[in-house]
Write an enzyme that holds these catalytic residues in place. Structure first.
Site, PDB file in Angstrom:
ATOM      1  N   GLU A  73       0.813  -1.219   0.000  1.00 47.35           N
ATOM      2  CA  GLU A  73       0.000   0.000   0.000  1.00 47.35           C
ATOM      3  C   GLU A  73       0.843   1.264   0.000  1.00 47.35           C
ATOM      4  OE1 GLU A  73      -2.799   0.699   3.253  1.00 47.35           O
ATOM      5  OE2 GLU A  73      -3.534   2.489   2.224  1.00 47.35           O
ATOM      6  N   ASP A  93      -0.172  -5.269   3.141  1.00 45.90           N
ATOM      7  CA  ASP A  93      -0.706  -4.094   3.829  1.00 45.90           C
ATOM      8  C   ASP A  93      -0.032  -4.057   5.200  1.00 45.90           C
ATOM      9  OD1 ASP A  93      -2.081  -2.026   4.951  1.00 45.90           O
ATOM     10  OD2 ASP A  93      -4.055  -2.698   4.279  1.00 45.90           O
ATOM     11  N   ILE A  95      -0.284  -1.972   7.788  1.00 45.02           N
ATOM     12  CA  ILE A  95      -1.301  -1.825   8.846  1.00 45.02           C
ATOM     13  C   ILE A  95      -2.650  -1.715   8.152  1.00 45.02           C
ATOM     14  CG2 ILE A  95      -2.198  -0.461  10.773  1.00 45.02           C
ATOM     15  CD1 ILE A  95       0.538   0.608  11.342  1.00 45.02           C
ATOM     16  N   ASP A  96      -3.484  -2.721   8.302  1.00 45.11           N
ATOM     17  CA  ASP A  96      -4.860  -2.599   7.825  1.00 45.11           C
ATOM     18  C   ASP A  96      -5.679  -2.150   9.022  1.00 45.11           C
ATOM     19  OD1 ASP A  96      -6.941  -2.731   5.935  1.00 45.11           O
ATOM     20  OD2 ASP A  96      -7.623  -4.583   6.857  1.00 45.11           O
ATOM     21  N   THR A  98      -5.556   1.589   9.721  1.00 41.39           N
ATOM     22  CA  THR A  98      -4.710   2.700  10.191  1.00 41.39           C
ATOM     23  C   THR A  98      -5.498   3.662  11.087  1.00 41.39           C
ATOM     24  OG1 THR A  98      -3.277   2.557   8.282  1.00 41.39           O
ATOM     25  CG2 THR A  98      -3.317   4.668   9.404  1.00 41.39           C
ATOM     26  N   ASP A 225      -5.678  -5.370   0.869  1.00 39.38           N
ATOM     27  CA  ASP A 225      -6.629  -5.721   1.940  1.00 39.38           C
ATOM     28  C   ASP A 225      -7.088  -7.177   1.799  1.00 39.38           C
ATOM     29  OD1 ASP A 225      -6.848  -3.060   3.028  1.00 39.38           O
ATOM     30  OD2 ASP A 225      -8.035  -2.534   1.260  1.00 39.38           O
TER      31      ASP A 225
END
Ligand code: IPD
Ligand code: CA
Ligand code: CA
Ligand code: CA
Length: 281
Positions: A73, A93, A95-96, A98, A225
Protein backbone atom coordinates in the site's frame (compact mmCIF):
# COMPACT_ATOMS: atom_id res chain seq x y z
CA UNK A 1 15.28 -29.30 -6.30
CA UNK A 2 12.83 -28.33 -3.59
CA UNK A 3 9.29 -29.68 -3.99
CA UNK A 4 6.29 -27.38 -4.29
CA UNK A 5 5.35 -28.46 -0.74
CA UNK A 6 8.76 -27.43 0.66
CA UNK A 7 8.55 -24.08 -1.11
CA UNK A 8 5.13 -23.32 0.28
CA UNK A 9 6.22 -24.28 3.79
CA UNK A 10 9.16 -21.92 3.43
CA UNK A 11 6.85 -19.15 2.13
CA UNK A 12 4.35 -19.50 4.94
CA UNK A 13 6.91 -19.78 7.74
CA UNK A 14 8.77 -16.75 6.42
CA UNK A 15 5.54 -14.75 6.16
CA UNK A 16 4.52 -15.69 9.72
CA UNK A 17 7.91 -14.70 11.07
CA UNK A 18 7.84 -11.35 9.27
CA UNK A 19 4.23 -10.65 10.31
CA UNK A 20 5.23 -11.37 13.89
CA UNK A 21 8.13 -8.90 13.75
CA UNK A 22 5.87 -6.31 12.12
CA UNK A 23 3.24 -6.91 14.79
CA UNK A 24 5.78 -6.29 17.54
CA UNK A 25 6.57 -2.87 16.09
CA UNK A 26 2.85 -2.05 15.88
CA UNK A 27 2.40 -3.15 19.51
CA UNK A 28 5.32 -0.93 20.62
CA UNK A 29 3.87 2.12 18.85
CA UNK A 30 0.19 1.48 19.66
CA UNK A 31 0.05 3.53 22.88
CA UNK A 32 2.50 6.19 21.74
CA UNK A 33 1.75 9.53 20.10
CA UNK A 34 1.67 8.96 16.36
CA UNK A 35 2.94 11.10 13.52
CA UNK A 36 -0.13 11.22 11.30
CA UNK A 37 -0.41 12.63 7.79
CA UNK A 38 -3.12 12.36 5.15
CA UNK A 39 -3.07 10.93 1.63
CA UNK A 40 -6.04 11.35 -0.77
CA UNK A 41 -8.27 13.26 1.64
CA UNK A 42 -8.54 14.37 5.27
CA UNK A 43 -9.96 10.98 6.35
CA UNK A 44 -7.29 8.92 4.55
CA UNK A 45 -4.63 8.62 7.25
CA UNK A 46 -1.11 7.27 7.25
CA UNK A 47 1.41 7.17 10.11
CA UNK A 48 5.17 6.85 10.23
CA UNK A 49 4.60 3.32 11.56
CA UNK A 50 2.72 2.27 8.38
CA UNK A 51 5.73 3.37 6.32
CA UNK A 52 8.34 1.87 8.65
CA UNK A 53 6.54 -1.48 8.90
CA UNK A 54 6.12 -1.77 5.12
CA UNK A 55 9.83 -1.01 4.62
CA UNK A 56 10.85 -3.70 7.10
CA UNK A 57 8.45 -6.29 5.63
CA UNK A 58 9.73 -5.65 2.11
CA UNK A 59 13.40 -5.66 3.08
CA UNK A 60 12.94 -9.06 4.76
CA UNK A 61 10.88 -10.50 1.89
CA UNK A 62 13.29 -9.18 -0.75
CA UNK A 63 16.27 -10.72 1.05
CA UNK A 64 14.53 -14.08 1.19
CA UNK A 65 12.89 -14.02 -2.27
CA UNK A 66 14.91 -11.67 -4.50
CA UNK A 67 13.31 -12.89 -7.74
CA UNK A 68 9.72 -12.28 -6.60
CA UNK A 69 7.55 -9.19 -7.23
CA UNK A 70 6.14 -6.89 -4.54
CA UNK A 71 3.08 -4.66 -4.14
CA UNK A 72 2.48 -2.70 -0.94
CA UNK A 73 0.00 0.00 0.00
CA UNK A 74 2.54 2.62 1.04
CA UNK A 75 4.88 1.87 -1.90
CA UNK A 76 1.96 2.34 -4.30
CA UNK A 77 1.11 5.61 -2.50
CA UNK A 78 4.73 6.57 -3.20
CA UNK A 79 4.24 6.07 -6.93
CA UNK A 80 5.26 2.42 -7.36
CA UNK A 81 3.27 0.25 -9.73
CA UNK A 82 0.36 -1.88 -8.54
CA UNK A 83 0.25 -3.90 -11.73
CA UNK A 84 -0.11 -7.62 -11.03
CA UNK A 85 1.69 -10.08 -13.33
CA UNK A 86 1.61 -13.89 -13.33
CA UNK A 87 4.90 -13.96 -11.37
CA UNK A 88 4.98 -14.78 -7.64
CA UNK A 89 4.01 -11.47 -6.01
CA UNK A 90 3.94 -10.56 -2.32
CA UNK A 91 1.05 -8.18 -1.68
CA UNK A 92 1.34 -6.40 1.66
CA UNK A 93 -0.71 -4.09 3.83
CA UNK A 94 1.60 -3.06 6.70
CA UNK A 95 -1.30 -1.83 8.85
CA UNK A 96 -4.86 -2.60 7.82
CA UNK A 97 -6.97 -0.37 10.02
CA UNK A 98 -4.71 2.70 10.19
CA UNK A 99 -7.54 4.87 11.55
CA UNK A 100 -8.08 2.31 14.32
CA UNK A 101 -4.34 2.31 15.02
CA UNK A 102 -4.32 6.12 15.31
CA UNK A 103 -7.28 5.99 17.72
CA UNK A 104 -6.06 2.96 19.71
CA UNK A 105 -8.91 0.78 18.53
CA UNK A 106 -7.55 -2.80 18.57
CA UNK A 107 -8.80 -3.89 15.12
CA UNK A 108 -5.48 -3.50 13.33
CA UNK A 109 -3.69 -6.13 11.30
CA UNK A 110 -0.63 -6.85 9.20
CA UNK A 111 -1.60 -8.55 5.96
CA UNK A 112 0.87 -10.52 3.84
CA UNK A 113 -0.34 -12.49 0.82
CA UNK A 114 1.61 -14.42 -1.79
CA UNK A 115 -0.13 -14.43 -5.16
CA UNK A 116 1.01 -16.71 -8.01
CA UNK A 117 -0.69 -16.69 -11.43
CA UNK A 118 -2.97 -14.00 -9.94
CA UNK A 119 -4.31 -16.41 -7.28
CA UNK A 120 -3.53 -16.32 -3.57
CA UNK A 121 -1.34 -19.24 -2.47
CA UNK A 122 -0.43 -18.15 1.06
CA UNK A 123 -2.10 -15.65 3.38
CA UNK A 124 -1.02 -14.41 6.79
CA UNK A 125 -3.05 -11.84 8.72
CA UNK A 126 -1.77 -10.96 12.17
CA UNK A 127 -3.74 -8.75 14.57
CA UNK A 128 -1.05 -7.95 17.16
CA UNK A 129 -3.23 -6.14 19.70
CA UNK A 130 -5.87 -8.88 19.69
CA UNK A 131 -3.11 -11.49 19.50
CA UNK A 132 -4.80 -13.33 16.64
CA UNK A 133 -2.75 -14.98 13.92
CA UNK A 134 -4.65 -16.15 10.85
CA UNK A 135 -2.82 -18.37 8.35
CA UNK A 136 -4.10 -19.92 5.13
CA UNK A 137 -2.40 -22.04 2.49
CA UNK A 138 -4.14 -22.94 -0.77
CA UNK A 139 -5.69 -26.41 -0.48
CA UNK A 140 -4.19 -26.86 3.02
CA UNK A 141 -6.75 -24.99 5.10
CA UNK A 142 -7.09 -21.85 7.19
CA UNK A 143 -6.06 -21.56 10.82
CA UNK A 144 -6.62 -19.13 13.69
CA UNK A 145 -3.88 -19.42 16.31
CA UNK A 146 -3.21 -22.95 15.13
CA UNK A 147 -6.85 -24.09 15.16
CA UNK A 148 -8.30 -25.20 11.83
CA UNK A 149 -11.17 -22.97 10.67
CA UNK A 150 -14.23 -24.62 9.15
CA UNK A 151 -17.50 -22.79 8.62
CA UNK A 152 -20.32 -24.98 9.95
CA UNK A 153 -24.06 -24.29 10.05
CA UNK A 154 -24.02 -21.20 7.85
CA UNK A 155 -27.16 -19.02 8.11
CA UNK A 156 -30.22 -20.03 6.10
CA UNK A 157 -30.92 -16.39 5.20
CA UNK A 158 -29.78 -12.81 5.74
CA UNK A 159 -32.43 -12.43 8.43
CA UNK A 160 -30.39 -14.87 10.57
CA UNK A 161 -27.11 -13.14 9.77
CA UNK A 162 -24.65 -10.78 11.42
CA UNK A 163 -23.03 -8.80 8.64
CA UNK A 164 -20.38 -6.11 8.16
CA UNK A 165 -19.87 -3.15 5.89
CA UNK A 166 -17.10 -0.54 5.71
CA UNK A 167 -17.48 3.13 4.83
CA UNK A 168 -13.86 3.56 3.69
CA UNK A 169 -12.23 7.00 3.56
CA UNK A 170 -14.23 8.58 0.71
CA UNK A 171 -16.52 11.40 1.94
CA UNK A 172 -17.85 12.37 -1.50
CA UNK A 173 -21.55 13.07 -0.95
CA UNK A 174 -22.77 10.96 -3.90
CA UNK A 175 -20.73 7.98 -2.70
CA UNK A 176 -21.95 8.44 0.87
CA UNK A 177 -25.55 8.67 -0.35
CA UNK A 178 -25.22 5.40 -2.28
CA UNK A 179 -23.61 3.64 0.66
CA UNK A 180 -26.32 4.87 3.06
CA UNK A 181 -29.00 3.79 0.64
CA UNK A 182 -27.54 0.30 0.45
CA UNK A 183 -27.42 -0.01 4.22
CA UNK A 184 -31.00 1.20 4.60
CA UNK A 185 -32.22 -1.15 1.85
CA UNK A 186 -30.51 -4.14 3.49
CA UNK A 187 -31.80 -3.28 6.96
CA UNK A 188 -35.36 -2.78 5.74
CA UNK A 189 -35.60 -5.60 3.25
CA UNK A 190 -33.62 -8.33 4.98
CA UNK A 191 -33.93 -7.48 8.68
CA UNK A 192 -30.35 -8.56 9.36
CA UNK A 193 -29.48 -9.08 13.01
CA UNK A 194 -26.74 -6.47 12.98
CA UNK A 195 -24.46 -4.40 10.76
CA UNK A 196 -20.87 -4.04 12.00
CA UNK A 197 -17.85 -2.01 10.87
CA UNK A 198 -14.54 -3.08 12.39
CA UNK A 199 -12.42 -0.65 10.36
CA UNK A 200 -10.28 -3.44 8.91
CA UNK A 201 -11.24 -5.08 5.65
CA UNK A 202 -8.79 -7.95 6.20
CA UNK A 203 -10.11 -8.67 9.68
CA UNK A 204 -13.72 -8.60 8.46
CA UNK A 205 -12.83 -11.33 5.99
CA UNK A 206 -10.95 -13.29 8.65
CA UNK A 207 -14.04 -13.01 10.85
CA UNK A 208 -16.15 -14.52 8.09
CA UNK A 209 -13.61 -17.36 8.02
CA UNK A 210 -13.95 -17.93 11.77
CA UNK A 211 -17.76 -17.53 11.80
CA UNK A 212 -17.81 -14.30 13.83
CA UNK A 213 -19.48 -12.65 10.84
CA UNK A 214 -21.71 -14.25 8.21
CA UNK A 215 -21.09 -11.73 5.46
CA UNK A 216 -18.96 -8.67 4.74
CA UNK A 217 -19.27 -6.37 1.73
CA UNK A 218 -17.61 -3.18 0.58
CA UNK A 219 -16.89 -0.98 -2.41
CA UNK A 220 -13.30 0.24 -2.13
CA UNK A 221 -10.94 -2.36 -0.67
CA UNK A 222 -7.60 -2.77 -2.43
CA UNK A 223 -5.66 -5.88 -3.40
CA UNK A 224 -3.51 -5.51 -0.25
CA UNK A 225 -6.63 -5.72 1.94
CA UNK A 226 -7.76 -8.94 0.27
CA UNK A 227 -4.64 -10.79 -0.95
CA UNK A 228 -4.25 -12.81 2.26
CA UNK A 229 -7.77 -12.72 3.65
CA UNK A 230 -9.62 -13.98 0.56
CA UNK A 231 -7.73 -17.26 0.98
CA UNK A 232 -8.72 -17.39 4.65
CA UNK A 233 -12.40 -17.27 3.65
CA UNK A 234 -12.05 -19.78 0.84
CA UNK A 235 -9.99 -22.27 2.84
CA UNK A 236 -12.49 -22.10 5.72
CA UNK A 237 -15.24 -23.11 3.29
CA UNK A 238 -16.69 -19.65 2.63
CA UNK A 239 -17.15 -17.73 -0.62
CA UNK A 240 -15.81 -14.48 -2.11
CA UNK A 241 -17.45 -12.61 -4.98
CA UNK A 242 -17.61 -9.09 -6.36
CA UNK A 243 -20.54 -6.92 -5.24
CA UNK A 244 -22.24 -8.07 -8.45
CA UNK A 245 -21.99 -11.66 -7.25
CA UNK A 246 -19.40 -12.51 -9.95
CA UNK A 247 -16.08 -14.37 -9.49
CA UNK A 248 -13.77 -12.78 -6.92
CA UNK A 249 -11.45 -10.22 -8.52
CA UNK A 250 -8.36 -9.33 -6.46
CA UNK A 251 -7.80 -6.05 -8.36
CA UNK A 252 -11.49 -5.18 -8.75
CA UNK A 253 -12.01 -3.09 -5.57
CA UNK A 254 -15.32 -4.68 -4.55
CA UNK A 255 -15.98 -7.62 -2.24
CA UNK A 256 -18.61 -9.84 -0.77
CA UNK A 257 -17.22 -12.49 1.59
CA UNK A 258 -19.76 -14.85 3.04
CA UNK A 259 -20.25 -18.08 4.92
CA UNK A 260 -22.55 -19.48 2.21
CA UNK A 261 -23.75 -18.77 -1.31
CA UNK A 262 -27.44 -18.33 -0.47
CA UNK A 263 -26.91 -15.07 1.44
CA UNK A 264 -24.78 -13.71 -1.41
CA UNK A 265 -27.61 -14.51 -3.83
CA UNK A 266 -30.01 -12.78 -1.44
CA UNK A 267 -28.00 -9.58 -1.00
CA UNK A 268 -26.81 -8.95 -4.58
CA UNK A 269 -30.20 -7.92 -6.06
CA UNK A 270 -30.64 -5.46 -3.17
CA UNK A 271 -27.37 -3.65 -3.88
CA UNK A 272 -27.11 -0.41 -5.81
CA UNK A 273 -23.63 -0.58 -7.35
CA UNK A 274 -21.08 2.17 -6.72
CA UNK A 275 -18.49 2.97 -9.41
CA UNK A 276 -14.96 2.10 -8.22
CA UNK A 277 -11.61 2.37 -9.91
CA UNK A 278 -9.65 -0.89 -10.24
CA UNK A 279 -6.22 -1.31 -8.63
CA UNK A 280 -4.66 -2.12 -12.01
CA UNK A 281 -5.87 0.89 -13.99
C1 IPD B 1 -8.79 0.35 4.95
C2 IPD B 1 -9.55 -0.40 5.99
C3 IPD B 1 -10.99 0.02 5.95
C4 IPD B 1 -11.60 -0.21 4.60
C5 IPD B 1 -10.79 0.41 3.49
C6 IPD B 1 -9.33 0.00 3.61
P1 IPD B 1 -6.25 0.92 5.66
O1 IPD B 1 -7.43 0.00 5.00
O2 IPD B 1 -9.47 -1.79 5.77
O3 IPD B 1 -11.75 -0.72 6.86
O4 IPD B 1 -12.86 0.38 4.58
O5 IPD B 1 -11.32 -0.02 2.26
O6 IPD B 1 -8.59 0.66 2.61
O7 IPD B 1 -6.18 2.17 4.87
O8 IPD B 1 -6.58 1.12 7.08
O9 IPD B 1 -5.06 0.04 5.44
CA1 CA C 1 -4.54 3.33 4.04
CA1 CA D 1 -5.93 -1.74 4.22
CA1 CA E 1 -2.89 0.04 5.33
Amino acid sequence: LASKQDCRLHYVLTAINIANNAGNIIKDCYHQVKTVSTKDCATDLVTDTDKLVEKLIFSSLKTEFPSHKFIGEESVSNGESSELSLEPTWIVDPIDGTTNFVHRNPYVAVSIGLVINKKSEVGVVYAPILNDLYVAVKNEGAYLNGQRLKIVNPPSSLSNSLIAFEWGADRDSDVLALKSRNLLDIMQKHQVRGMRSTGSAALNMCMVACSSLDLYFEWGPHCWDMAASNLMVEEAGGFNTTTLGCDFDLMGRTIISAACKNIIEEIVPTLTQIPTRRDDE
